[in-house]
Design a protein around this motif. Sequence first.
Motif, PDB file in Angstrom:
ATOM      1  N   LEU A  67       0.829  -1.206   0.000  1.00  0.00           N
ATOM      2  CA  LEU A  67       0.000   0.000   0.000  1.00  0.00           C
ATOM      3  C   LEU A  67       0.862   1.254   0.000  1.00  0.00           C
ATOM      4  CD1 LEU A  67      -2.836   1.223   0.106  1.00  0.00           C
ATOM      5  CD2 LEU A  67      -2.746   0.992   2.597  1.00  0.00           C
ATOM      6  N   ARG A  68       1.882   1.261   0.831  1.00  0.00           N
ATOM      7  CA  ARG A  68       2.778   2.418   0.917  1.00  0.00           C
ATOM      8  C   ARG A  68       3.474   2.671  -0.420  1.00  0.00           C
ATOM      9  NH1 ARG A  68       6.500   0.975   4.837  1.00  0.00           N
ATOM     10  NH2 ARG A  68       7.871   0.261   3.205  1.00  0.00           N
ATOM     11  N   ALA A  69       3.818   1.618  -1.131  1.00  0.00           N
ATOM     12  CA  ALA A  69       4.527   1.744  -2.407  1.00  0.00           C
ATOM     13  C   ALA A  69       3.607   2.160  -3.560  1.00  0.00           C
ATOM     14  CB  ALA A  69       5.206   0.425  -2.748  1.00  0.00           C
ATOM     15  N   ALA A  70       2.315   1.988  -3.389  1.00  0.00           N
ATOM     16  CA  ALA A  70       1.360   2.313  -4.454  1.00  0.00           C
ATOM     17  C   ALA A  70       1.133   3.820  -4.533  1.00  0.00           C
ATOM     18  CB  ALA A  70       0.037   1.602  -4.187  1.00  0.00           C
ATOM     19  N   PRO A  71       0.853   4.343  -5.731  1.00  0.00           N
ATOM     20  CA  PRO A  71       0.598   5.785  -5.861  1.00  0.00           C
ATOM     21  C   PRO A  71      -0.682   6.220  -5.144  1.00  0.00           C
ATOM     22  CG  PRO A  71       0.254   4.670  -7.962  1.00  0.00           C
ATOM     23  CD  PRO A  71       0.813   3.655  -7.018  1.00  0.00           C
ATOM     24  N   ARG A  72      -1.635   5.310  -4.995  1.00  0.00           N
ATOM     25  CA  ARG A  72      -2.853   5.564  -4.232  1.00  0.00           C
ATOM     26  C   ARG A  72      -3.447   4.218  -3.856  1.00  0.00           C
ATOM     27  NH1 ARG A  72      -3.823   6.516  -9.436  1.00  0.00           N
ATOM     28  NH2 ARG A  72      -5.505   5.407 -10.443  1.00  0.00           N
ATOM     29  N   GLY A  73      -4.238   4.206  -2.778  1.00  0.00           N
ATOM     30  CA  GLY A  73      -4.820   2.938  -2.371  1.00  0.00           C
ATOM     31  C   GLY A  73      -5.722   3.077  -1.165  1.00  0.00           C
ATOM     32  N   VAL A  74      -6.374   1.977  -0.837  1.00  0.00           N
ATOM     33  CA  VAL A  74      -7.331   1.942   0.264  1.00  0.00           C
ATOM     34  C   VAL A  74      -7.037   0.725   1.130  1.00  0.00           C
ATOM     35  CG1 VAL A  74      -9.779   1.755   0.891  1.00  0.00           C
ATOM     36  CG2 VAL A  74      -9.108   3.024  -1.162  1.00  0.00           C
ATOM     37  N   GLN A  93       5.124   7.325   7.922  1.00  0.00           N
ATOM     38  CA  GLN A  93       6.039   6.960   6.843  1.00  0.00           C
ATOM     39  C   GLN A  93       5.934   7.915   5.659  1.00  0.00           C
ATOM     40  OE1 GLN A  93       4.976   2.872   6.142  1.00  0.00           O
ATOM     41  NE2 GLN A  93       5.928   2.165   8.025  1.00  0.00           N
ATOM     42  N   GLY A  94       5.248   9.044   5.867  1.00  0.00           N
ATOM     43  CA  GLY A  94       5.179  10.077   4.845  1.00  0.00           C
ATOM     44  C   GLY A  94       4.071   9.934   3.827  1.00  0.00           C
ATOM     45  N   VAL A  95       3.123   9.052   4.061  1.00  0.00           N
ATOM     46  CA  VAL A  95       2.001   8.863   3.145  1.00  0.00           C
ATOM     47  C   VAL A  95       0.852   9.766   3.588  1.00  0.00           C
ATOM     48  CG1 VAL A  95       0.314   7.209   2.250  1.00  0.00           C
ATOM     49  CG2 VAL A  95       2.666   6.475   2.695  1.00  0.00           C
ATOM     50  N   ARG A 106     -10.756  11.768   9.548  1.00  0.00           N
ATOM     51  CA  ARG A 106      -9.578  12.638   9.620  1.00  0.00           C
ATOM     52  C   ARG A 106      -9.067  12.850   8.207  1.00  0.00           C
ATOM     53  NH1 ARG A 106      -5.448   9.811  13.384  1.00  0.00           N
ATOM     54  NH2 ARG A 106      -7.046   8.845  14.641  1.00  0.00           N
ATOM     55  N   ASP A 107      -9.210  14.067   7.722  1.00  0.00           N
ATOM     56  CA  ASP A 107      -8.715  14.385   6.388  1.00  0.00           C
ATOM     57  C   ASP A 107      -7.255  14.783   6.449  1.00  0.00           C
ATOM     58  OD1 ASP A 107     -10.946  13.989   4.668  1.00  0.00           O
ATOM     59  OD2 ASP A 107     -11.876  15.753   5.557  1.00  0.00           O
ATOM     60  N   ALA A 108      -6.549  14.502   5.376  1.00  0.00           N
ATOM     61  CA  ALA A 108      -5.160  14.920   5.239  1.00  0.00           C
ATOM     62  C   ALA A 108      -5.050  15.675   3.920  1.00  0.00           C
ATOM     63  CB  ALA A 108      -4.232  13.718   5.241  1.00  0.00           C
ATOM     64  N   PRO A 109      -4.397  16.828   3.929  1.00  0.00           N
ATOM     65  CA  PRO A 109      -4.249  17.588   2.675  1.00  0.00           C
ATOM     66  C   PRO A 109      -3.571  16.735   1.606  1.00  0.00           C
ATOM     67  CG  PRO A 109      -3.468  18.856   4.564  1.00  0.00           C
ATOM     68  CD  PRO A 109      -3.729  17.464   5.060  1.00  0.00           C
ATOM     69  N   GLY A 110      -4.176  16.675   0.440  1.00  0.00           N
ATOM     70  CA  GLY A 110      -3.599  15.933  -0.679  1.00  0.00           C
ATOM     71  C   GLY A 110      -3.569  14.430  -0.462  1.00  0.00           C
ATOM     72  N   ALA A 111      -4.469  13.907   0.340  1.00  0.00           N
ATOM     73  CA  ALA A 111      -4.465  12.472   0.651  1.00  0.00           C
ATOM     74  C   ALA A 111      -4.556  11.626  -0.618  1.00  0.00           C
ATOM     75  CB  ALA A 111      -5.611  12.131   1.595  1.00  0.00           C
ATOM     76  N   THR A 112      -3.665  10.669  -0.710  1.00  0.00           N
ATOM     77  CA  THR A 112      -3.649   9.719  -1.830  1.00  0.00           C
ATOM     78  C   THR A 112      -4.103   8.337  -1.392  1.00  0.00           C
ATOM     79  OG1 THR A 112      -1.331   9.264  -1.349  1.00  0.00           O
ATOM     80  CG2 THR A 112      -1.802  10.917  -3.060  1.00  0.00           C
ATOM     81  N   HIS A 113      -4.167   8.137  -0.085  1.00  0.00           N
ATOM     82  CA  HIS A 113      -4.535   6.844   0.479  1.00  0.00           C
ATOM     83  C   HIS A 113      -5.666   7.023   1.494  1.00  0.00           C
ATOM     84  CE1 HIS A 113      -0.639   6.057  -1.253  1.00  0.00           C
ATOM     85  NE2 HIS A 113      -0.765   4.761  -1.011  1.00  0.00           N
ATOM     86  N   VAL A 114      -6.405   5.948   1.733  1.00  0.00           N
ATOM     87  CA  VAL A 114      -7.483   5.947   2.706  1.00  0.00           C
ATOM     88  C   VAL A 114      -7.329   4.721   3.587  1.00  0.00           C
ATOM     89  CG1 VAL A 114      -9.987   5.802   3.046  1.00  0.00           C
ATOM     90  CG2 VAL A 114      -9.070   7.103   1.121  1.00  0.00           C
ATOM     91  N   ALA A 115      -7.467   4.903   4.883  1.00  0.00           N
ATOM     92  CA  ALA A 115      -7.584   3.795   5.831  1.00  0.00           C
ATOM     93  C   ALA A 115      -8.983   3.893   6.411  1.00  0.00           C
ATOM     94  CB  ALA A 115      -6.527   3.891   6.928  1.00  0.00           C
ATOM     95  N   CYS A 116      -9.763   2.823   6.282  1.00  0.00           N
ATOM     96  CA  CYS A 116     -11.156   2.900   6.716  1.00  0.00           C
ATOM     97  C   CYS A 116     -11.600   1.565   7.279  1.00  0.00           C
ATOM     98  CB  CYS A 116     -12.054   3.293   5.546  1.00  0.00           C
ATOM     99  SG  CYS A 116     -12.068   2.126   4.187  1.00  0.00           S
TER     100      CYS A 116
END
Length: 124
Positions: A67-74, A93-95, A106-116
Motif C-alpha cells: 500500500l505504501r509503495a502504491a501511488p494511491r490505495g485503500v 512513513q510520509g504517506v 480525519r482528512d489529510a491535505p492531498g491524501a492519496t490513500h485511505v484507511a477505513c
Amino acid sequence: GSISIISGHGFIPQAGFARRLHDATARLLDLRRPATWYPLARQMRRTVVAHLGPTNSGKTHAALQALRAAPRGVYCGPLRLLAAEVAERLSEQGVAVRLVTGQEVRDAPGATHVACTVEMASVS
C-alpha cells in the motif's frame, strides 16, 4: 408530477401512481444482478489485492508495504482501532492518508490513500 397536494395535509395519487411506485420499488430492491450495481465504479480499472494467510504470517506487514509503495490505495480493516493504527503508521512513513470510520473522519491535505473500516469504504 404524480402527486397532487391538497391543502398541505395529504395527497391524492394520480392515475397509475400505485403501479409506478410498485415498479420503482421493485427495481430498487432487485438483488438478482449485482453486476449491474454501481456502473461507474465497475468501469474503473483497478487492482484488488487480498493478503490471506494464517495468524501471525505477516499479512498486514506485506499489505502495508504494498500500500505504501502504491501511488494511491485503500486499506479496509474490520475494526476502527486497526484502521486508525494503519492510518497513523502510513502517515508516520510520509504517506498522505485519510482516516474514515463510523465514528471519525480525519482528512489529510492531498491524501492519496485511505484507511477505513469496511462499512465505510467508498463504492464509487
